[in-house]
Write an enzyme that holds these catalytic residues in place. Structure first.
Site, mmCIF file in Angstrom:
data_model
loop_
_atom_site.group_PDB
_atom_site.id
_atom_site.type_symbol
_atom_site.label_atom_id
_atom_site.label_comp_id
_atom_site.label_asym_id
_atom_site.label_seq_id
_atom_site.Cartn_x
_atom_site.Cartn_y
_atom_site.Cartn_z
ATOM 1 N N ARG A 228 -7.103 4.094 -0.105
ATOM 2 C CA ARG A 228 -6.130 4.806 -0.110
ATOM 3 C C ARG A 228 -5.535 4.559 -1.573
ATOM 4 O O ARG A 228 -4.733 5.572 -2.085
ATOM 5 C CB ARG A 228 -5.060 4.174 0.820
ATOM 6 C CG ARG A 228 -5.224 4.629 2.182
ATOM 7 C CD ARG A 228 -4.614 4.050 3.174
ATOM 8 N NE ARG A 228 -4.863 4.625 4.447
ATOM 9 C CZ ARG A 228 -4.452 4.274 5.775
ATOM 10 N NH1 ARG A 228 -3.420 3.006 5.634
ATOM 11 N NH2 ARG A 228 -4.721 4.612 6.743
ATOM 12 N N GLN B 60 0.677 -1.268 0.056
ATOM 13 C CA GLN B 60 -0.050 -0.044 -0.003
ATOM 14 C C GLN B 60 0.730 1.413 0.244
ATOM 15 O O GLN B 60 1.929 1.378 0.780
ATOM 16 C CB GLN B 60 -0.977 0.064 1.322
ATOM 17 C CG GLN B 60 -1.702 1.235 1.416
ATOM 18 C CD GLN B 60 -2.628 1.332 2.507
ATOM 19 O OE1 GLN B 60 -2.620 1.122 3.572
ATOM 20 N NE2 GLN B 60 -3.907 0.751 1.881
#
Ligand SMILES: Cc1cc2nc3c(=O)[nH]c(=O)nc-3n(C[C@H](O)[C@H](O)[C@H](O)COP(=O)(O)OP(=O)(O)OC[C@H]3O[C@@H](n4cnc5c(N)ncnc54)[C@H](O)[C@@H]3O)c2cc1C
Length: 597
Positions: free
Chosen positions: A282, A236
């Site tokens: 995100r 991520q």
């Protein structure tokens, strides 16, 4: 060489390790070894909050949390495990509260909650307050609270002991070999159950929010013992790191009403996620920032944009979005309130940037943040060794080093702290239960052989290669070619560079030949872990010819559920080959849909 014997041995003293140690110690003789002093673990830096559908301030339900997490994972998360985690969340947060964690409060004394990316009211589709927080120091409070509880429960701690090898006997875990950093001496920890809770490996990337200690030690040790790692291609990138430094600016800033602004002064998230805007998940927000930069909308022509949490902007955008206080009055946030809710963030910006977020814009860029992949486990933290979910007796993993998988291709904010306490607890319980029925395995005559060989090779390497130079090149190529956007060609290039760096790594010189706190040696060993994980990550990413969550390919821009709705398992074979296999995603109630925000 010193030998110790414990029924349960935990490696790592972050949120996951402490929770596992706490629960195991209730019925089994338990020790935690940790390379850092426990309260220096990365959990202590977690800012924004821990997710649980308490519904303190507005309606919320665990099943909405479940659905949001599945959607956030881009349907790669295992739905049984996600449902289990979200149902346990409420109890887990109350348990932390009862242990003494000082959560922020609402005026009527309930645990205060703030909105976070991807967490929604499933009926209205609007952001919901689900993140329980203690200012912007939630992780710090969790770590302190759990550490106190472990002390109270007589968990034995070995601080500044670095594990470098997992001992296996007949396919079962039997202990760990560790270096006592203060003396350089090797210790054998003989155990019936071993729990890995060693955290992430974000130090592979150039710009990262991760601590220096995030070097993937746990997964690397597992891999060297012939076990696979799951879903490593998914990493991520958090949208808001401080420009150039990567230090995290919590999503809580946007939860409190902050917005992203491009170089032209435009709020751009409404183009990319019309419903939840700045609070999209995100992966979506990071890509949007990149697109803005690529389209020439970066600030001052550079590769950053702004985060704006000035009170007048927060109030202005809230009015534009129709976002009101819970009592229906218009938002009228003051600078003092922002300071009270986000004290550390304000401080970071003042100290590191000379920027005051109450009156100025914060320059930000996406930063490598979280490893979705890691040591494969089932939803009780039991490690598995293949695509048929075969258990590895006595071996457990929890926290960021593990892969349950509840985060799938993209983790929602606040779900990691939750993952630590839920799966840390269950790993601890299972490890203690297994230890009750098991006996200590007989260790080989020379249990430190493999560990010693690894350090000896580093000590005796001939050559002039410099550890810093190799690390810098790895980080740069990974950020450039294995970052937010990927392509087959770029990734192939990254793989060649990484393999070349691995060859050069064999000839790194170590100048410190002493034993006491020889951190140079340990840093070289850690770089070896990062290089191995970088290679595995790249190989798994090249193989996955689709885009999903954090893995976004320009040459395969679509998600491909027909071929790729599956987890990868990667083995580093002894001859240097990397073997990939796949196992299906567990789907229970929610059929995969394309995501919109
Ligand atoms: C800046 C930042 C902010 C974040 N904010 C949030 C948030 O608000 N909400 C949220 O849900 N998540 C957040 N996260 C993510 C979350 O904090 C982490 O994923 C989580 O804390 C990891 O916990 P852990 O217990 O797995 O590892 P850690 O807390 O990092 O602990 C790892 C432990 O392993 C030990 N260790 C490692 N290697 C060895 C070895 N070889 N031998 C012995 N010991 C070893 C270390 O000493 C340490 O004690 C944030 C992350 C960062 C970086």
């Amino acid at each position: 060489m010193k030998t110790h014997q414990f029924e349960v041995l935990v490696v790592g003293a972050g949120g996951a390790g402490l929770m596992a140690g706490l629960y195991a110690s209730r019925t089994a003789k338990t020790a935690i070894i940790t390379k850092l002093y426990p309260t220096r673990s990365h959990t202590g830096t977690a800012q924004g909050g821990i997710g649980a559908a308490l519904g303190s301030q507005e309606e919320d339900r665990p099943e909405w949390h479940t659905y949001d997490t599945i959607k956030g994972s881009d349907y790669l998360g295992d739905q049984d495990a996600i449902e289990f985690m979200c149902n346990e969340a409420v109890q887990a947060v109350y348990e932390l509260e009862h242990m003494g964690l000082p959560f922020d409060r609402t005026p009527d004394g309930k645990i205060s909650q703030r909105p976070f990316g991807g967490h929604t009211n499933n009926i209205t589709g609007k952001p919901v307050r689900r993140a329980c927080h203690a200012a912007d120091r939630t992780g710090h409070m969790i770590l302190q609270t759990l550490y106190q509880q472990c002390m109270k429960n007589n968990v034995t701690f070995f601080d500044e002991f670095q594990a470098i090898d997992l001992l296996m006997v007949d396919g079962a875990a039997a202990g760990v070999v560790a270096v006592e950093l203060a003396t350089g001496e090797m210790h054998v920890f003989h155990a019936k159950s071993v729990i890995f809770a060693t955290g992430g490996h974000g130090r592979i990337w150039e710009i990262t929010s991760n601590a220096y200690a995030f070097t993937g030690d746990g997964p690397s040790m597992i891999m060297r013992r012939g076990l696979p790692l799951e879903d490593l291609e998914f990493f991520q990138f958090h949208p808001t790191g401080i420009y150039k430094l990567g230090i995290l600016i919590t999503e809580g800033v946007r939860g409190e009403g902050g917005v992203l602004i491009n170089g032209k002064g435009e709020r751009f998230m409404e183009k990319y996620a019309p419903k939840v805007k700045d609070l999209a998940s995100r992966d979506v927000v990071s890509r949007a920032i990149y697109m803005e930069i690529r389209n020439g909308n970066g600030a001052n022509g550079q590769n950053y944009v702004y985060l704006d949490v000035r009170p007048e902007s927060v109030n202005k955008y809230a009015a534009a979005d129709g976002r009101l206080n819970l009592d229906g009055t218009p938002l009228n946030v003051t600078g003092e309130e922002i300071l009270a809710k986000l004290p550390d963030i304000v401080d970071f910006c003042r100290v590191y940037l000379g920027v005051d977020p109450i009156t100025q814009l914060m320059p930000i860029q996406p930063t490598a943040h979280y490893a979705m992949g890691g040591i494969p486990t089932n939803m009780y933290g039991e490690a598995i060794s293949d695509e048929n979910n075969t258990l590895v007796p006595g071996l457990y993993a929890a926290g960021e080093c593990g892969c349950v998988s509840v985060h799938g291709a993209n983790r929602l904010g606040t779900n990691s702290l939750l993952d630590l306490v839920v799966f840390g607890k269950h790993a601890g319980l299972k490890a203690a239960e297994y230890a009750r029925g098991a006996s200590f395995k007989t260790l080989p005559d020379d249990p430190t052989e493999f560990a010693r060989a690894q350090l000896e090779r580093i000590r005796q390497a001939d050559g002039t290669e410099n550890v810093f130079d190799i690390a810098t090149k790895m980080k740069k190529i990974m950020f450039d070619d294995m970052g937010i956007f990927r392509s087959g060609k770029g990734m192939q290039n990254a793989l060649e560079v990484i393999r070349d760096l691995k060859r050069r790594y064999q000839h790194v010189t170590v100048t410190d030949t002493g034993k006491i706190f020889n951190m140079e040696m340990m840093n070289v060993w850690e770089l070896g872990n990062l290089l191995d994980l970088a290679e595995l990550t790249t190989v798994a990413a090249i193989a996955r010819t689709e885009s999903r969550g954090g893995h976004s390919r320009e040459d395969y821009p679509e998600r491909d559920d027909k071929q790729w709705l599956k987890h990868s398992l990667a083995w580093a074979r002894e001859d240097g080959r990397i073997e990939l296999k796949y196992k299906p995603v567990v789907i229970t109630r929610f059929e995969p849909k394309l995501r919109t925000y």
